[in-house]
Scaffold this active site. Sequence first.
Site, mmCIF file in Angstrom:
data_model
loop_
_atom_site.group_PDB
_atom_site.id
_atom_site.type_symbol
_atom_site.label_atom_id
_atom_site.label_comp_id
_atom_site.label_asym_id
_atom_site.label_seq_id
_atom_site.Cartn_x
_atom_site.Cartn_y
_atom_site.Cartn_z
ATOM 1 N N ALA A 77 8.828 -72.767 -21.986
ATOM 2 C CA ALA A 77 10.482 -72.532 -21.715
ATOM 3 C C ALA A 77 11.366 -71.332 -21.829
ATOM 4 O O ALA A 77 12.429 -71.280 -21.320
ATOM 5 C CB ALA A 77 11.047 -73.559 -22.863
ATOM 6 N N ALA A 78 10.477 -70.193 -22.556
ATOM 7 C CA ALA A 78 11.214 -69.211 -22.560
ATOM 8 C C ALA A 78 11.403 -68.381 -21.133
ATOM 9 O O ALA A 78 10.520 -68.478 -20.459
ATOM 10 C CB ALA A 78 10.760 -68.082 -23.639
ATOM 11 N N PRO A 79 12.689 -67.632 -21.136
ATOM 12 C CA PRO A 79 13.753 -67.278 -21.861
ATOM 13 C C PRO A 79 14.915 -68.526 -21.780
ATOM 14 O O PRO A 79 15.802 -68.313 -22.633
ATOM 15 C CB PRO A 79 14.348 -65.894 -21.463
ATOM 16 N N GLY A 80 14.428 -69.652 -21.189
ATOM 17 C CA GLY A 80 15.506 -70.927 -21.504
ATOM 18 C C GLY A 80 16.432 -70.973 -20.183
ATOM 19 O O GLY A 80 17.439 -71.983 -20.344
ATOM 20 N N SER A 81 16.276 -70.587 -19.069
ATOM 21 C CA SER A 81 17.157 -70.684 -18.050
ATOM 22 C C SER A 81 17.273 -72.144 -17.707
ATOM 23 O O SER A 81 18.133 -72.726 -17.472
ATOM 24 C CB SER A 81 16.623 -69.854 -16.613
ATOM 25 N N GLU A 99 7.319 -72.873 -26.286
ATOM 26 C CA GLU A 99 7.086 -71.484 -25.654
ATOM 27 C C GLU A 99 5.662 -71.161 -26.492
ATOM 28 O O GLU A 99 5.868 -71.219 -27.805
ATOM 29 C CB GLU A 99 8.189 -70.499 -25.702
ATOM 30 N N ASP A 127 0.841 -73.729 -27.890
ATOM 31 C CA ASP A 127 0.210 -73.823 -26.516
ATOM 32 C C ASP A 127 0.458 -74.961 -25.852
ATOM 33 O O ASP A 127 0.158 -76.053 -26.471
ATOM 34 C CB ASP A 127 -1.420 -73.439 -26.684
ATOM 35 N N ASP A 187 7.167 -75.332 -15.933
ATOM 36 C CA ASP A 187 7.701 -74.043 -15.241
ATOM 37 C C ASP A 187 6.550 -73.201 -15.602
ATOM 38 O O ASP A 187 6.762 -72.368 -16.415
ATOM 39 C CB ASP A 187 9.015 -73.830 -15.639
ATOM 40 N N CYS A 235 6.820 -69.410 -9.743
ATOM 41 C CA CYS A 235 7.601 -68.372 -9.054
ATOM 42 C C CYS A 235 6.499 -67.564 -8.107
ATOM 43 O O CYS A 235 6.512 -66.480 -7.960
ATOM 44 C CB CYS A 235 8.656 -67.609 -9.419
HETATM 45 C C1 SAM Z 1 7.617 -68.859 -15.846
HETATM 46 S S1 SAM Z 1 7.892 -68.418 -17.633
HETATM 47 C C2 SAM Z 1 8.994 -69.765 -18.022
HETATM 48 C C3 SAM Z 1 10.457 -69.185 -17.600
HETATM 49 C C4 SAM Z 1 11.376 -70.477 -18.148
HETATM 50 N N1 SAM Z 1 11.152 -71.754 -17.898
HETATM 51 C C5 SAM Z 1 12.834 -70.180 -17.809
HETATM 52 O O1 SAM Z 1 13.276 -70.742 -16.778
HETATM 53 O O2 SAM Z 1 13.571 -69.307 -18.364
HETATM 54 C C6 SAM Z 1 6.284 -68.958 -18.283
HETATM 55 C C7 SAM Z 1 6.316 -69.088 -19.881
HETATM 56 O O3 SAM Z 1 5.266 -69.541 -20.324
HETATM 57 C C8 SAM Z 1 4.588 -69.156 -21.503
HETATM 58 N N2 SAM Z 1 3.287 -69.266 -21.546
HETATM 59 C C9 SAM Z 1 2.136 -68.919 -21.144
HETATM 60 N N3 SAM Z 1 1.106 -69.419 -21.472
HETATM 61 C C10 SAM Z 1 1.376 -70.538 -22.113
HETATM 62 C C11 SAM Z 1 0.743 -71.704 -22.715
HETATM 63 N N4 SAM Z 1 -0.447 -71.893 -22.635
HETATM 64 N N5 SAM Z 1 1.736 -72.629 -23.432
HETATM 65 C C12 SAM Z 1 2.935 -72.731 -23.237
HETATM 66 N N6 SAM Z 1 3.871 -71.534 -22.718
HETATM 67 C C13 SAM Z 1 3.014 -70.399 -22.185
HETATM 68 C C14 SAM Z 1 4.859 -67.541 -20.913
HETATM 69 O O4 SAM Z 1 4.999 -66.778 -22.268
HETATM 70 C C15 SAM Z 1 6.346 -67.779 -20.373
HETATM 71 O O5 SAM Z 1 7.426 -67.605 -21.248
#
Ligand code: SAM
Length: 490
Positions: free
Chosen positions: A125-129, A148, A175, A193, A246
Amino acid sequence: MAQISQHFIEHIEKQLPQHISLEELLAACQRPLRKSVRANLLKTTTSELRDQFEKAGYSLLPIPWCDEGFWVDESTQPLPDNIGNWLPHLQGQCYIQEASSMLPVKALLHDLEVNDHSKFLDMAAAPGSKTTQLASLTHNQGLIVANELSSTRLKGLYYNIQRCGLENTALRHADGRQFGQQTPEFFDAILLDAPCGGEGTVRKDEQALANWDINNVRSMSELQKELIVSAFKALKPGGRLVYSTCTLSREENQDVCKHLLMTYPEQVTVKPLNTLFTNADQAITEEGYLQVYPSIFDCEGFFVASFEKLGKSVEKEPAEPASKFTHLTKPSAKQLEMIVPYFNIFGWDLAPLQDELWVKKGKANTQEIWLIGKEIPALNQRLKLNRFGVKLLELNKHGPKIQHQAITTLGHHFTQQIVELTAQQASEYYQGKDIFLPAPEEPPKHKEVIVTYQQNPLGLAKHLGNKLKNNLPRELVRDKAFSELSDHAR
Ligand SMILES: C[S@@+](CC[C@H](N)C(=O)[O-])C[C@H]1O[C@@H](n2cnc3c(N)ncnc32)[C@H](O)[C@@H]1O
C-alpha cells in the site's frame, strides 16, 4: 534525457503488440511526464479543487478514467516542487498521483457493491495513493487493511492516511505473502499493486531503464506470483482481485496473471476491462487486461488486470487466531460520564458510538480513548494489526484533552469551539506559530478550540484572548507552508 538499456529495447520489441510502435514508445519515454492530481472527496469536492488550481492560473485537462483527477497544464507556469507544503495538500484535499496509477482502484470498484461491511485489502500500500483513493471513492465505508512490508515506507503511508482523513483503515506491517494463510477467504476486494521493475516510470525517473536486467525481471515475477496466489486465497468466493504494476514486461504482468489462472483453473475468471472508460480498447490485451504504454494516453506505463473468484481456494480452516485486544479495555461508566459531555462541548454527540470506544494505557499515567470500527476486533483476532482506530482523547489528572487525529479525521462532526482562520493565519498555523488576534477578545469558557481554514479543520489551538496558542503536533509543522499556489510556481 532518459537512459534506456539496449537489452531492454531488444526485450520489449519482441513483446510489443502490433498497434504499438517501438519508435513511438521510445520517443514517449523521453518526454517529461504530465503532472496530475486527484481530489480527495473526504475533504473537498472535485469542483472546489479545480477552482483552486484555475484561480492560480492553471488550465486543467480531465483524465478519462477518473472523474476526480485531472492533468495540470504547466505550459505557462510549472507546479512548485514543494506542492506538498500548499495548504490544500497539507489539509488532505488533494493527492498528487500519476494519472495511470488512478486506474487500479477504478477497476477494483467498477460495478462493485460496497457497504458498511465491505472488507478491502490493499496488499502493497505505501505511500498510499491507492488506499486514499479507495477510501475517498467509498466514502470511508467498510474496512480497509493497508499492508506494507517496508517499515520506512509505512511511515509515509500512515502520514497520508491521517492527512486524507481515513477513518476506516487499519495498517499492517507484514509480507503480503502471509495473508493467504492468515485470512483465507476473508476480504471482499483486494488490490495487489505489486512491487515491480518500474519500467513504466521512465518518464519521471530517467534512470529507470538504465541498468535493466532480465534476471531482475524474472526474480520480481517469482515474488509477484507468490503475492497474487496469497491475495487470491485471502479473497472471499464472489470477491474481486485487481493486480497492477507500473512495468511493461510480460513476465511481470500477463505471466503472473497466467500463473493465477493455471493454479486455480476452476475458481477464477478474468473480468475484462474494455468498458472501464471510453477508449479503454486502445490499451486492452487479448486477455482483457489493460496494458497502458507511455505512448498511449500520454502517461506512465501501467498494467491492470481484474479477476473474480468463483469458488473456494482453501479447504483447510485457518490457523488459531493470532492476537486479541489484550492492551485495550472498554471504558468504565465513570469514564463515559466524562467523555460524552466533553465531546458535547465541540458539538459532537458521541453517545451512539459508545460500543466503538476503547481505552488504552498511555504514557506517564495517562489513558487514551480510541474510536475503533466494529469490524476491527474480529479482524485483529486473525491478523496482528499495527495501527488502527482514531485516537480521540488523552485523559490525565487535568482531565480530558482532545487529540489532533480526532480533529483531522472526524472534523466534520464538530460544530462548536471553531475558529476560522484566514489564508495567512492558516499558513502560520502549519508553520507552528501562534496566531495573534488583531482585536483581543474574551477567551471562551473552554479554551481548546478547533482552527479551520475554508471550513476544513486543521487542528487544535488554545484560545488565550489575544492569541491562539498553536497545538499542532511538532512532527506536522511545515516551516515552508504556503497558501497561494501561483506565488510559488516560479
Ligand atoms: C508499487 S508500490 C505500491 C504503491 C502504492 N500501492 C501506492 O499506490 O501508493 C509496491 C509496494 O510494495 C511493497 N512491497 C514489496 N514487497 C512486498 C511484500 N512482499 N509484501 C508487501 N509489500 C511489499 C514495497 O515496499 C512498495 O511500497
